[in-house]
Scaffold this motif. Structure first.
Motif, PDB file in Angstrom:
ATOM      1  N   GLN A  18       0.800  -1.219  -0.008  1.00 28.77           N
ATOM      2  CA  GLN A  18      -0.010  -0.073  -0.001  1.00 28.77           C
ATOM      3  C   GLN A  18       1.007   1.381   0.091  1.00 28.77           C
ATOM      4  OE1 GLN A  18      -3.444   0.634   0.482  1.00 28.77           O
ATOM      5  NE2 GLN A  18      -3.807  -1.212  -0.848  1.00 28.77           N
ATOM      6  N   GLY A  19       2.155   0.979  -0.008  1.00 29.43           N
ATOM      7  CA  GLY A  19       3.156   2.386  -0.160  1.00 29.43           C
ATOM      8  C   GLY A  19       3.486   2.915   1.220  1.00 29.43           C
ATOM      9  N   PHE A  20       3.428   2.152   2.371  1.00 33.58           N
ATOM     10  CA  PHE A  20       3.954   2.785   3.547  1.00 33.58           C
ATOM     11  C   PHE A  20       5.124   2.326   3.956  1.00 33.58           C
ATOM     12  CE2 PHE A  20      -0.970   2.928   3.994  1.00 33.58           C
ATOM     13  CZ  PHE A  20      -0.979   4.199   4.334  1.00 33.58           C
ATOM     14  N   ALA A  21       5.862   1.507   3.060  1.00 30.46           N
ATOM     15  CA  ALA A  21       7.308   1.312   3.423  1.00 30.46           C
ATOM     16  C   ALA A  21       8.234   2.279   2.586  1.00 30.46           C
ATOM     17  CB  ALA A  21       7.522   0.000   2.853  1.00 30.46           C
ATOM     18  N   GLU A  22       7.558   3.333   2.232  1.00 31.55           N
ATOM     19  CA  GLU A  22       8.477   4.490   1.467  1.00 31.55           C
ATOM     20  C   GLU A  22       8.517   5.610   2.029  1.00 31.55           C
ATOM     21  OE1 GLU A  22       7.616   4.620  -2.770  1.00 31.55           O
ATOM     22  OE2 GLU A  22       7.902   2.518  -2.983  1.00 31.55           O
ATOM     23  N   SER A  23       9.448   6.579   2.365  1.00 31.70           N
ATOM     24  CA  SER A  23       9.356   7.744   2.958  1.00 31.70           C
ATOM     25  C   SER A  23       8.499   8.620   2.127  1.00 31.70           C
ATOM     26  CB  SER A  23      10.662   8.457   3.021  1.00 31.70           C
ATOM     27  OG  SER A  23      11.553   7.772   3.906  1.00 31.70           O
ATOM     28  N   ARG A  24       7.832   9.541   2.649  1.00 32.82           N
ATOM     29  CA  ARG A  24       6.968  10.550   1.986  1.00 32.82           C
ATOM     30  C   ARG A  24       8.145  11.685   0.995  1.00 32.82           C
ATOM     31  NH1 ARG A  24       3.030  12.564   6.825  1.00 32.82           N
ATOM     32  NH2 ARG A  24       1.611  10.763   6.548  1.00 32.82           N
ATOM     33  N   PRO A  25       7.754  11.906   0.036  1.00 43.59           N
ATOM     34  CA  PRO A  25       8.398  12.866  -0.870  1.00 43.59           C
ATOM     35  C   PRO A  25       9.041  14.004  -0.057  1.00 43.59           C
ATOM     36  CG  PRO A  25       6.630  12.079  -2.072  1.00 43.59           C
ATOM     37  CD  PRO A  25       6.353  11.843  -0.609  1.00 43.59           C
ATOM     38  N   ALA A  26      10.258  14.282  -0.506  1.00 40.08           N
ATOM     39  CA  ALA A  26      10.896  15.643   0.206  1.00 40.08           C
ATOM     40  C   ALA A  26      10.498  16.736  -0.562  1.00 40.08           C
ATOM     41  CB  ALA A  26      12.187  15.317   0.387  1.00 40.08           C
ATOM     42  N   ALA A  27      10.212  16.581  -1.954  1.00 40.66           N
ATOM     43  CA  ALA A  27       9.914  17.749  -2.917  1.00 40.66           C
ATOM     44  C   ALA A  27       8.686  17.779  -3.050  1.00 40.66           C
ATOM     45  CB  ALA A  27      10.623  17.117  -4.397  1.00 40.66           C
ATOM     46  N   ALA A  28       8.107  18.991  -3.625  1.00 40.12           N
ATOM     47  CA  ALA A  28       6.702  19.290  -3.711  1.00 40.12           C
ATOM     48  C   ALA A  28       5.938  18.195  -4.612  1.00 40.12           C
ATOM     49  CB  ALA A  28       6.517  20.717  -4.644  1.00 40.12           C
ATOM     50  N   ILE A  29       4.836  17.846  -4.135  1.00 42.23           N
ATOM     51  CA  ILE A  29       3.914  16.809  -4.653  1.00 42.23           C
ATOM     52  C   ILE A  29       3.788  17.126  -6.141  1.00 42.23           C
ATOM     53  CG2 ILE A  29       2.226  15.323  -4.290  1.00 42.23           C
ATOM     54  CD1 ILE A  29       4.245  14.941  -2.107  1.00 42.23           C
ATOM     55  N   ALA A  30       3.868  16.149  -6.995  1.00 42.13           N
ATOM     56  CA  ALA A  30       3.656  16.339  -8.295  1.00 42.13           C
ATOM     57  C   ALA A  30       2.602  15.223  -8.844  1.00 42.13           C
ATOM     58  CB  ALA A  30       4.731  16.416  -9.353  1.00 42.13           C
ATOM     59  N   ARG A  31       2.156  15.469 -10.214  1.00 39.80           N
ATOM     60  CA  ARG A  31       1.335  14.461 -10.716  1.00 39.80           C
ATOM     61  C   ARG A  31       2.107  12.837 -10.733  1.00 39.80           C
ATOM     62  NH1 ARG A  31      -3.175  15.639 -14.282  1.00 39.80           N
ATOM     63  NH2 ARG A  31      -2.458  14.112 -15.730  1.00 39.80           N
ATOM     64  N   ARG A  32       3.367  13.113 -11.096  1.00 35.98           N
ATOM     65  CA  ARG A  32       3.891  11.750 -10.941  1.00 35.98           C
ATOM     66  C   ARG A  32       3.781  11.176  -9.571  1.00 35.98           C
ATOM     67  NH1 ARG A  32       9.346  12.258  -8.646  1.00 35.98           N
ATOM     68  NH2 ARG A  32       9.865  14.575  -8.482  1.00 35.98           N
ATOM     69  N   HIS A  33       3.953  11.784  -8.582  1.00 34.54           N
ATOM     70  CA  HIS A  33       3.605  11.288  -7.050  1.00 34.54           C
ATOM     71  C   HIS A  33       2.281  10.428  -7.110  1.00 34.54           C
ATOM     72  CE1 HIS A  33       6.856  14.107  -6.160  1.00 34.54           C
ATOM     73  NE2 HIS A  33       7.448  12.964  -5.891  1.00 34.54           N
ATOM     74  N   LEU A  34       1.245  11.183  -7.632  1.00 36.66           N
ATOM     75  CA  LEU A  34      -0.080  10.704  -7.465  1.00 36.66           C
ATOM     76  C   LEU A  34      -0.138   9.337  -8.461  1.00 36.66           C
ATOM     77  CD1 LEU A  34      -0.691  13.569  -6.277  1.00 36.66           C
ATOM     78  CD2 LEU A  34      -2.884  13.599  -7.946  1.00 36.66           C
ATOM     79  N   ALA A  35       0.400   9.547  -9.555  1.00 35.11           N
ATOM     80  CA  ALA A  35       0.385   8.403 -10.412  1.00 35.11           C
ATOM     81  C   ALA A  35       1.109   7.097  -9.659  1.00 35.11           C
ATOM     82  CB  ALA A  35       1.076   8.650 -11.888  1.00 35.11           C
ATOM     83  N   LYS A  36       2.185   7.335  -9.169  1.00 34.63           N
ATOM     84  CA  LYS A  36       2.649   6.082  -8.541  1.00 34.63           C
ATOM     85  C   LYS A  36       1.961   5.574  -7.531  1.00 34.63           C
ATOM     86  CE  LYS A  36       6.911   4.915  -6.216  1.00 34.63           C
ATOM     87  NZ  LYS A  36       8.433   5.309  -5.799  1.00 34.63           N
ATOM     88  N   VAL A  37       1.277   6.332  -6.667  1.00 36.86           N
ATOM     89  CA  VAL A  37       0.396   5.888  -5.495  1.00 36.86           C
ATOM     90  C   VAL A  37      -0.945   5.095  -6.263  1.00 36.86           C
ATOM     91  CG1 VAL A  37      -1.310   6.466  -3.587  1.00 36.86           C
ATOM     92  CG2 VAL A  37       1.070   7.356  -3.805  1.00 36.86           C
ATOM     93  N   LEU A  38      -1.560   5.649  -7.238  1.00 30.28           N
ATOM     94  CA  LEU A  38      -2.604   5.361  -7.800  1.00 30.28           C
ATOM     95  C   LEU A  38      -2.465   3.847  -8.500  1.00 30.28           C
ATOM     96  CD1 LEU A  38      -4.097   8.498  -9.142  1.00 30.28           C
ATOM     97  CD2 LEU A  38      -5.034   6.916  -7.430  1.00 30.28           C
ATOM     98  N   ALA A  39      -1.274   3.884  -8.968  1.00 29.58           N
ATOM     99  CA  ALA A  39      -0.592   2.457  -9.842  1.00 29.58           C
ATOM    100  C   ALA A  39      -0.507   1.665  -8.913  1.00 29.58           C
ATOM    101  CB  ALA A  39       0.682   2.815 -10.714  1.00 29.58           C
ATOM    102  N   ARG A  40      -0.081   1.764  -7.548  1.00 26.56           N
ATOM    103  CA  ARG A  40       0.031   0.722  -6.455  1.00 26.56           C
ATOM    104  C   ARG A  40      -1.175   0.409  -5.874  1.00 26.56           C
ATOM    105  NH1 ARG A  40       4.191   3.271  -3.452  1.00 26.56           N
ATOM    106  NH2 ARG A  40       5.646   1.670  -4.138  1.00 26.56           N
ATOM    107  N   ILE A  41      -2.098   1.242  -5.510  1.00 28.69           N
ATOM    108  CA  ILE A  41      -3.529   1.103  -4.793  1.00 28.69           C
ATOM    109  C   ILE A  41      -4.735   0.731  -5.888  1.00 28.69           C
ATOM    110  CG2 ILE A  41      -2.420   2.007  -2.769  1.00 28.69           C
ATOM    111  CD1 ILE A  41      -4.578   4.483  -3.198  1.00 28.69           C
ATOM    112  N   GLY A  42      -4.623   1.200  -6.930  1.00 27.94           N
ATOM    113  CA  GLY A  42      -5.599   0.880  -7.884  1.00 27.94           C
ATOM    114  C   GLY A  42      -7.071   1.703  -7.820  1.00 27.94           C
ATOM    115  N   LEU A  43      -7.343   2.214  -6.747  1.00 27.83           N
ATOM    116  CA  LEU A  43      -8.529   3.047  -6.745  1.00 27.83           C
ATOM    117  C   LEU A  43      -8.542   3.844  -5.510  1.00 27.83           C
ATOM    118  CD1 LEU A  43     -10.264   1.521  -4.012  1.00 27.83           C
ATOM    119  CD2 LEU A  43     -10.582  -0.025  -5.898  1.00 27.83           C
TER     120      LEU A  43
END
Length: 400
Positions: A18-43
């Motif tokens: 579910q993505g909780f093994a990774e640290s939160r991004p240090a940089a500003a959140i962008a669409r690529r961050h959203l895409a990565k989470v959505l690809a992981r959790i699916g909905l």
């Protein structure tokens, strides 16, 4: 991989998936961050309650930290759309690539199968109004149900007007979809004007293949899961998965395992990560994919969780809108929150520690509440000393 694994290992696998093994991004959140989470959790499950913030915004915050909610709004609308709305695990936002995988459900809905009984009856009896509503959307879309004369009912499912039923039937059948929202109200349009052409025009897979692919998404998102868990993620029926899961085992994509203490057989995703440690800290929405299947939440975390919105106030155990608090690989507390937007206050109405919660739970919870306060654009936090963790949380908050 061992044939039998501990609950602790299953928990770490699930959290990593579910993505909780990774640290939160240090940089500003962008669409690529959203895409990565959505690809992981699916909905992202959608819910209308906004006591703190609407449910579909929270899973991204839990995993990424503070982000501009406008990023998600734009991802669910416009020409560069990443998401569309449909029935998955309840009403959900899904990656647009999932559209063909849901066509079997739309086709069944068009035959009045797999939908609410009253809506199915309406579909059989009011084809005239359904077609008139479709023509209205085709001519004038995007359009809201409330824009149609007579479309306002008395509230709730049983209070829906005929016009609202027509919109919902068309939505289930995939003949219209959400173009955007006005506030929380859907603005409907034809899917060929909403879904990217390359996706919309791609052939729909046969139901069996669609079910296999949805199970693949579920297995990846869950890490390790029972058949019931895998079905629940996209609300597939026992008949839909009966032959599909053995096929995924045969192909090596799912590995049968036993989890100590679980009565049901489990299946490990072949590419699941098995971290030795999880260092997460997150408040979870009631409809977060990590916890929305309550029996799985109990099996993984020994955490009994029910949302008490519809429970009479005098019968509530923990509060109206309670969020679990994840620390490390354990749910250590729960907190009843309310975002008082007019006053600019994040109100902590009660806080409760779970058995075995570490001594620093209150301090860690306050830090996460401060992060949430800033994300929501509120001025301050006010803590009520209710619940067994409330006094400690209030004392730390008072210290500054």
């Amino acid at each position: 991989m061992k044939e039998t694994i501990s609950v602790a290992m299953a928990r770490r696998i699930a959290l990593a998936a579910q993505g909780f093994a990774e640290s939160r991004p240090a940089a500003a959140i962008a669409r690529r961050h959203l895409a990565k989470v959505l690809a992981r959790i699916g909905l992202l499950q959608i819910d209308s309650v906004s006591v703190v913030v609407r449910a579909h915004y929270m899973p991204l915050f839990s995993r990424l930290g503070p982000y501009d909610r406008d990023l998600l709004d734009k991802a669910a609308s416009g020409k560069k759309r990443m998401l569309f709305e449909y029935w998955a695990h309840e009403a959900s936002l899904l990656p647009v690539e999932t559209w063909p995988l849901m066509r079997w459900r739309m086709d069944r809905a068009a035959q009045s199968e797999g939908i609410y009984g009253r809506l199915a009856q309406f579909g059989r009896e009011r084809a005239d109004l359904i077609q008139a509503t479709y023509r209205k959307v085709a001519a004038d879309g995007p359009v809201a149900a409330s824009d149609i004369d007579g479309a306002k009912g008395s509230g709730g499912w049983w209070g829906w007007s005929d016009e609202k039923h027509a919109f919902e039937w068309l939505f289930w059948a995939g003949r219209i979809t959400t173009a955007s929202r006005r506030g929380f109200e859907r603005l409907y349009d034809l899917p060929e004007r909403v879904i990217p052409a390359a996706v919309f025009e791609s052939p729909a897979p046969e139901p069996a293949e669609a079910h296999r692919e949805l199970l693949r998404i579920s297995a990846k998102a869950l890490g390790v899961a029972t058949i019931g868990d895998l079905r629940d993620y996209f609300r597939l029926s026992p008949a839909d998965v009966k032959d599909r899961i053995p096929e995924l085992v045969e192909s090596g994509e799912l590995l049968p395992v036993s989890v100590k203490g679980w009565k049901q057989r489990a299946f490990l995703h072949a590419e699941a990560r098995i971290p030795r440690k999880i260092a997460a800290r997150a408040l979870l929405a009631p409809f977060d994919p990590l916890v929305f299947e309550r029996s799985r939440t109990e099996r993984l975390f020994d955490f009994h969780y029910r949302i008490e919105i519809y429970t009479p106030a005098e019968k509530r155990r923990f509060g109206y809108y309670v969020l679990p608090f994840l620390l490390g690989d354990t749910i250590v507390a729960r907190v009843d929150l309310k975002a008082d937007r007019p006053a600019g206050i994040l109100r902590v109405l009660a806080a409760y520690a779970e058995p075995g919660a570490p001594p620093h739970t209150a301090a860690e919870l306050l830090e996460e509440l401060k992060t949430m306060q800033g994300w929501l654009g509120l001025d301050r936090i006010e803590v009520t000393s209710a619940g067994d963790l409330g006094p400690a949380l209030a004392d730390i908050a008072a210290e500054g």
